[in-house]
Motif scaffolding. Structure first.
Motif, PDB file in Angstrom:
ATOM      1  N   GLY A 130       0.798  -1.223   0.000  1.00  0.00           N
ATOM      2  CA  GLY A 130       0.000   0.000   0.000  1.00  0.00           C
ATOM      3  C   GLY A 130       0.825   1.264   0.000  1.00  0.00           C
ATOM      4  N   PHE A 131       2.056   1.170  -0.515  1.00  0.00           N
ATOM      5  CA  PHE A 131       2.939   2.328  -0.577  1.00  0.00           C
ATOM      6  C   PHE A 131       2.901   2.968  -1.961  1.00  0.00           C
ATOM      7  N   VAL A 132       3.368   4.194  -2.024  1.00  0.00           N
ATOM      8  CA  VAL A 132       3.637   4.882  -3.280  1.00  0.00           C
ATOM      9  C   VAL A 132       5.149   4.878  -3.464  1.00  0.00           C
ATOM     10  N   GLY A 133       5.616   4.436  -4.644  1.00  0.00           N
ATOM     11  CA  GLY A 133       7.041   4.371  -4.923  1.00  0.00           C
ATOM     12  C   GLY A 133       7.500   5.582  -5.722  1.00  0.00           C
ATOM     13  N   ILE A 134       8.609   6.177  -5.288  1.00  0.00           N
ATOM     14  CA  ILE A 134       9.084   7.428  -5.892  1.00  0.00           C
ATOM     15  C   ILE A 134      10.539   7.271  -6.305  1.00  0.00           C
ATOM     16  N   GLY A 135      10.822   7.590  -7.577  1.00  0.00           N
ATOM     17  CA  GLY A 135      12.151   7.394  -8.119  1.00  0.00           C
ATOM     18  C   GLY A 135      12.968   8.661  -8.176  1.00  0.00           C
ATOM     19  N   GLN A 136      14.019   8.605  -9.011  1.00  0.00           N
ATOM     20  CA  GLN A 136      14.881   9.758  -9.241  1.00  0.00           C
ATOM     21  C   GLN A 136      15.015  10.045 -10.735  1.00  0.00           C
ATOM     22  N   HIS A 137      14.169   9.406 -11.541  1.00  0.00           N
ATOM     23  CA  HIS A 137      14.164   9.694 -12.969  1.00  0.00           C
ATOM     24  C   HIS A 137      13.311  10.936 -13.208  1.00  0.00           C
ATOM     25  N   SER A 138      13.655  11.709 -14.210  1.00  0.00           N
ATOM     26  CA  SER A 138      12.992  12.989 -14.430  1.00  0.00           C
ATOM     27  C   SER A 138      11.653  12.814 -15.134  1.00  0.00           C
ATOM     28  N   GLY A 139      10.847  13.868 -15.077  1.00  0.00           N
ATOM     29  CA  GLY A 139       9.564  13.843 -15.775  1.00  0.00           C
ATOM     30  C   GLY A 139       8.461  14.514 -14.998  1.00  0.00           C
ATOM     31  N   ALA A 140       7.418  14.865 -15.721  1.00  0.00           N
ATOM     32  CA  ALA A 140       6.231  15.449 -15.105  1.00  0.00           C
ATOM     33  C   ALA A 140       5.278  14.341 -14.669  1.00  0.00           C
ATOM     34  N   ILE A 141       4.336  14.720 -13.812  1.00  0.00           N
ATOM     35  CA  ILE A 141       3.403  13.755 -13.233  1.00  0.00           C
ATOM     36  C   ILE A 141       1.975  14.132 -13.611  1.00  0.00           C
ATOM     37  N   GLY A 142       1.225  13.126 -14.037  1.00  0.00           N
ATOM     38  CA  GLY A 142      -0.193  13.305 -14.335  1.00  0.00           C
ATOM     39  C   GLY A 142      -0.977  12.097 -13.884  1.00  0.00           C
ATOM     40  N   LEU A 143      -2.235  12.046 -14.260  1.00  0.00           N
ATOM     41  CA  LEU A 143      -3.112  10.980 -13.799  1.00  0.00           C
ATOM     42  C   LEU A 143      -2.761   9.620 -14.396  1.00  0.00           C
ATOM     43  N   SER A 144      -1.944   9.597 -15.455  1.00  0.00           N
ATOM     44  CA  SER A 144      -1.562   8.325 -16.067  1.00  0.00           C
ATOM     45  C   SER A 144      -0.379   7.657 -15.374  1.00  0.00           C
ATOM     46  N   ASN A 145       0.301   8.383 -14.505  1.00  0.00           N
ATOM     47  CA  ASN A 145       1.520   7.842 -13.918  1.00  0.00           C
ATOM     48  C   ASN A 145       1.269   6.647 -13.012  1.00  0.00           C
ATOM     49  N   ASP A 146       2.158   5.674 -13.094  1.00  0.00           N
ATOM     50  CA  ASP A 146       2.162   4.509 -12.220  1.00  0.00           C
ATOM     51  C   ASP A 146       2.614   4.947 -10.833  1.00  0.00           C
ATOM     52  N   LEU A 147       1.800   4.683  -9.824  1.00  0.00           N
ATOM     53  CA  LEU A 147       2.108   5.141  -8.466  1.00  0.00           C
ATOM     54  C   LEU A 147       3.200   4.325  -7.784  1.00  0.00           C
ATOM     55  N   THR A 148       3.795   3.365  -8.501  1.00  0.00           N
ATOM     56  CA  THR A 148       4.962   2.677  -7.946  1.00  0.00           C
ATOM     57  C   THR A 148       6.263   3.207  -8.560  1.00  0.00           C
ATOM     58  N   ARG A 149       6.165   4.246  -9.419  1.00  0.00           N
ATOM     59  CA  ARG A 149       7.374   4.768 -10.056  1.00  0.00           C
ATOM     60  C   ARG A 149       7.196   6.234 -10.440  1.00  0.00           C
ATOM     61  N   LEU A 150       6.834   7.070  -9.472  1.00  0.00           N
ATOM     62  CA  LEU A 150       6.658   8.489  -9.749  1.00  0.00           C
ATOM     63  C   LEU A 150       8.018   9.146  -9.995  1.00  0.00           C
ATOM     64  N   PRO A 151       8.094  10.021 -10.999  1.00  0.00           N
ATOM     65  CA  PRO A 151       9.360  10.693 -11.311  1.00  0.00           C
ATOM     66  C   PRO A 151       9.564  11.966 -10.491  1.00  0.00           C
ATOM     67  N   ARG A 152      10.811  12.388 -10.430  1.00  0.00           N
ATOM     68  CA  ARG A 152      11.171  13.674  -9.832  1.00  0.00           C
ATOM     69  C   ARG A 152      12.284  14.315 -10.669  1.00  0.00           C
ATOM     70  N   PHE A 153      12.289  15.630 -10.737  1.00  0.00           N
ATOM     71  CA  PHE A 153      13.378  16.330 -11.402  1.00  0.00           C
ATOM     72  C   PHE A 153      14.478  16.645 -10.385  1.00  0.00           C
TER      73      PHE A 153
END
Length: 347
Positions: free
Chosen positions: A211-234
């Motif tokens: 039941g966690f949200v996974g957050i990475g270090q790959h770049s990119g914007a976030i929208g409703l299509s994003n997989d919540l186990t691999r959210l990007p960050r700039f």
């Protein structure tokens, strides 16, 4: 003055409901920082002066800086994100976050998240904040979240460790770390920032199961299509701290897409490939470009109007690398869609 905790959830609900009626843009950006320091390694550092310049730019240009929980709550409930939405995050909980970053964030009254390693805190590591310092910051608007117990490579198995044993060990790591944060800070958001930004399919499945949200270090914007186990960050430190180049990233848009079939970001396949299926296309196919490195190029194969396979001309180097894909928006002049696929290439 920061909003009292009991009013925050009400405010966030009103905030997003209002913007659902005034904008159809589905995009947000999460910024990632590490050190705020003039003396520590430049690759993961930004000076206090440059960090304040970032904050001043965001405030002056009326970006909507919200807490990470507010952003993720919107994604989970499929609420549209307002234009120019930003969340600020720090990895590792370094002491300079307390001495240099926090006073500036408090000065501008901005929320932020710090991902910490509870085992390192419990061991008294000198370079990270104490629980008392983190608790203090949490009362001033900071969210404290999970970065694993001690910053290990979570997807890697130990010698002679099978998959069942690995799953048990990593489950214990994630769950115990979250328990320590809850015990010391009092909140339990169940967000996991992957150490080094590395994750494989098995780790993503475990994160989802817990039941966690996974957050990475790959770049990119976030929208409703994003997989919540691999959210990007700039990344916004080191070579990425230059405000002039960061400005374009702050207003990037999220492609409306799915990855089919799902891809394993840690792989022995070299070169690897990924298939993107776009739903609503707001760009010209000829303007869609992917970049790898100075000595490698991406091959784009469009199968129909909405589906593209991305691979590389040459084998990728071993270890971490990425495909970075962008396209200028047709509807939103001056803005770019941005997607990044992280890879860990193994022998």
């Amino acid at each position: 003055m920061m909003l009292p905790t009991r009013f925050k959830h009400i405010f966030h609900a009103i905030f997003f409901t209002f913007f659902c009626f005034v904008s159809s843009v589905q995009a947000a950006v999460i910024l990632q920082y590490h050190h705020v320091s003039d003396t520590l390694p430049k690759v993961t550092s930004i000076s206090a002066e440059d960090f304040e310049a970032h904050l001043q730019y965001l405030v002056t240009n009326e970006f909507k800086i919200i807490s990470l929980p507010a952003l993720i709550n919107a994604l989970q409930s499929k609420q549209l994100l307002p234009p120019k939405t930003i969340a600020i995050t720090f990895d590792d909980g370094y002491t300079n976050n307390y001495t240099s970053a926090a006073p500036l964030l408090e000065k501008y009254q901005l929320p932020y998240t710090i991902f910490v390693n509870p085992k390192l805190i419990d061991q008294g590591a000198s370079y990270v904040m104490t629980w008392a310092q983190l608790k203090e910051l949490s009362t001033k608007g900071a969210t404290i979240a999970n970065h694993s117990a001690s910053h290990a490579y979570l997807h890697q198995r130990l010698n002679n460790e099978d998959k069942k044993q690995w799953l048990a060990r990593i489950r214990e790591d994630i769950v115990t770390s979250e328990q320590r944060i809850t015990q010391e800070i009092g909140h339990n958001y169940r967000y996991l920032a992957y150490p080094y930004g590395e994750f494989n399919s098995d780790l993503q499945e475990l994160v989802q199961e817990l039941g966690f949200v996974g957050i990475g270090q790959h770049s990119g914007a976030i929208g409703l299509s994003n997989d919540l186990t691999r959210l990007p960050r700039f990344p916004a430190s080191g070579i990425y701290s230059n405000l002039e180049t960061l400005k374009t990233k702050l207003t990037t848009l999220a492609f409306d897409f799915t990855i089919e079939p799902s891809v394993n970001s840690v792989t022995t396949l070299n070169p690897p490939s990924i298939i993107l299926n776009f739903k609503n296309i707001d760009f010209r196919k000829a303007a869609f470009q992917c970049f790898i490195s100075a000595d490698n190029q991406a091959i784009l194969t469009w199968h129909n109007t909405n589906q593209v396979t991305i691979t590389a001309v040459n084998k990728l180097k071993l270890g971490r690398t990425r495909f970075n894909c962008t396209a200028p928006s047709i509807k939103h002049s001056g803005q770019y869609y941005w997607f990044s696929q992280p890879w860990v290439i193994e022998e």
